[in-house]
Design an enzyme around this catalytic site. Structure first.
Site, PDB file in Angstrom:
ATOM      1  N   PHE A 255      -1.243   0.715  -7.127  1.00 61.65           N
ATOM      2  CA  PHE A 255      -2.602   0.177  -6.919  1.00 61.65           C
ATOM      3  C   PHE A 255      -2.940   0.092  -5.431  1.00 61.65           C
ATOM      4  O   PHE A 255      -4.045   0.428  -5.013  1.00 61.65           O
ATOM      5  CB  PHE A 255      -2.728  -1.239  -7.495  1.00 61.65           C
TER       6      PHE A 255
ATOM      7  N   TYR B  82       8.051 -13.258 -15.080  1.00 57.52           N
ATOM      8  CA  TYR B  82       6.955 -12.421 -14.551  1.00 57.52           C
ATOM      9  C   TYR B  82       5.614 -13.010 -14.983  1.00 57.52           C
ATOM     10  O   TYR B  82       4.693 -13.157 -14.169  1.00 57.52           O
ATOM     11  CB  TYR B  82       7.101 -10.964 -15.029  1.00 57.52           C
TER      12      TYR B  82
ATOM     13  N   ALA C 177       0.825  -1.223   0.000  1.00 55.84           N
ATOM     14  CA  ALA C 177       0.000   0.000   0.000  1.00 55.84           C
ATOM     15  C   ALA C 177       0.856   1.270   0.000  1.00 55.84           C
ATOM     16  O   ALA C 177       0.330   2.361   0.146  1.00 55.84           O
ATOM     17  CB  ALA C 177      -0.935  -0.002   1.207  1.00 55.84           C
TER      18      ALA C 177
ATOM     19  N   ASP D 284       8.598  -7.658   4.727  1.00 57.99           N
ATOM     20  CA  ASP D 284       8.869  -8.085   3.355  1.00 57.99           C
ATOM     21  C   ASP D 284       8.085  -9.382   3.123  1.00 57.99           C
ATOM     22  O   ASP D 284       8.296 -10.362   3.858  1.00 57.99           O
ATOM     23  CB  ASP D 284      10.385  -8.322   3.220  1.00 57.99           C
ATOM     24  N   VAL D 285       7.212  -9.409   2.132  1.00 57.50           N
ATOM     25  CA  VAL D 285       6.377 -10.602   1.925  1.00 57.50           C
ATOM     26  C   VAL D 285       7.194 -11.847   1.563  1.00 57.50           C
ATOM     27  O   VAL D 285       6.691 -12.968   1.646  1.00 57.50           O
ATOM     28  CB  VAL D 285       5.266 -10.388   0.859  1.00 57.50           C
TER      29      VAL D 285
ATOM     30  N   PRO E 243      -5.140  -6.567 -14.283  1.00 56.88           N
ATOM     31  CA  PRO E 243      -5.044  -5.322 -15.054  1.00 56.88           C
ATOM     32  C   PRO E 243      -4.008  -5.429 -16.172  1.00 56.88           C
ATOM     33  O   PRO E 243      -3.040  -6.191 -16.073  1.00 56.88           O
ATOM     34  CB  PRO E 243      -4.570  -4.286 -14.011  1.00 56.88           C
TER      35      PRO E 243
END
Ligand code: NDP
Ligand code: 8X3
Length: 250
Positions: free
Chosen positions: A14, A152, A10, A60-61, A182
């Site tokens: 987006f 990717y 966030a 950090d994910v 998107p």
């Protein structure tokens, strides 16, 4: 109904627009990312402008232990309604035989493993709420693989597949799963992909009007605010100048 919404990534693009949209419509937030200062300043702005509760979680994910330490059965996630798995990135645009393997690892660790860790850590909070909604951000790159997109594209194809499977497995918990794909959108995405090369990043969006972060935020918000018996499973959205990964009219 006032909801509690967790948005990963966030601090820009987006994720930031999604958090802003939910805050502006009176929903409480948990926002995450690695850039603590940006997130804290944004959270304070949301509280001041919209009078909503905002909790910041910095991690950090890619770091499984850090994800679980921040999210698993955390009191801030009590009564959570919506998880938006948005954090992600592309790194480089190279033919496969010239690809940077460190970049591959980072994309896989962030876009796929990070999404899996976050979702697994958050699910007990959604399940104990008796209902909920997971919204994953995929990409048109996961619908049609394109030249120099290789890894990717693979991660986003993976996001599409895991979204389908999650939807089936979570039916018994009355948890909706939506994936939003998107097309090209002007955020920090290309600056990250091209590692700070501003000229190349800007050239991606020249000659047409790409999607804006707010367009994606509006779509996510719409999907999250449908009646309890309605779930939009999948959305593919592009700007009017784009048909899919291959066709862009300038
Ligand atoms: P941005 O670069 O503007 O935002 C990416 C967000 O992800 C940042 O908030 C960043 O936060 C966060 N993030 C990245 N890596 C990590 C990490 N390891 N741990 C935690 N957070 C992380 O790009 P977008 O807003 O465009 O991208 C959002 C999502 O949308 C991504 O999944 C992307 O693949 C996807 N997408 C983008 C499109 C586009 O054209 N822009 C089109 C289709 C899909 P921080 O750096 O603070 O950690
Ligand atoms: C981002 C859109 O076309 O650069 O997911 O892959 S694209």
């Amino acid at each position: 109904m006032r909801k509690k919404v967790l948005v990963t990534g966030a601090s820009s693009g987006f994720g930031k627009a999604i958090a802003e949209k939910f805050a502006a419509t009176g929903h409480d937030l948990v926002i995450t990312g690695r850039r603590a200062e940006r997130l804290e300043a944004f959270a304070e702005a949301l509280r001041q402008s919209h009078g909503v509760n905002v909790v910041v979680k910095v991690f950090d994910v890619q770091q499984r232990d850090a994800v679980f330490a921040a999210l698993y059965q955390d009191p801030a996630l009590e009564n959570l309604d919506v998880l938006v798995n948005n954090a992600g990135l592309a790194l480089g645009r190279d033919h496969f035989d010239e690809g940077n393997i460190d970049d591959w690892e980072t994309m896989i660790d962030t876009n796929l493993k990070g999404l899996l860790y976050v979702t697994r850590a958050v699910l007990p909070s959604l399940i104990s709420n008796g209902k909920g909604h997971v919204i994953n951000i995929g990409s048109t790159a996961g619908k049609e693989a394109y030249e120099k997109g290789n890894v990717y594209c693979a991660t986003k194809t993976g996001v599409d597949a895991i979204s389908q499977s999650m939807r089936i497995d979570l039916l018994k918990h009355r948890i909706k799963v939506t994936v939003v794909h998107p097309g090209a959108a002007e955020t920090e995405f290309s600056m990250v992909r091209f590692k700070g090369d501003e000229k190349t990043a800007k050239s991606v969006y020249e000659g047409y009007k790409p999607l804006q972060a707010e367009d994606v935020a509006d779509t996510v918000h719409y999907c999250a605010n449908l009646p309890e018996h309605v779930c939009i499973n999948s959305v593919v959205m592009t700007c009017t100048s784009q048909a899919n990964s291959f066709y862009l009219y300038k």
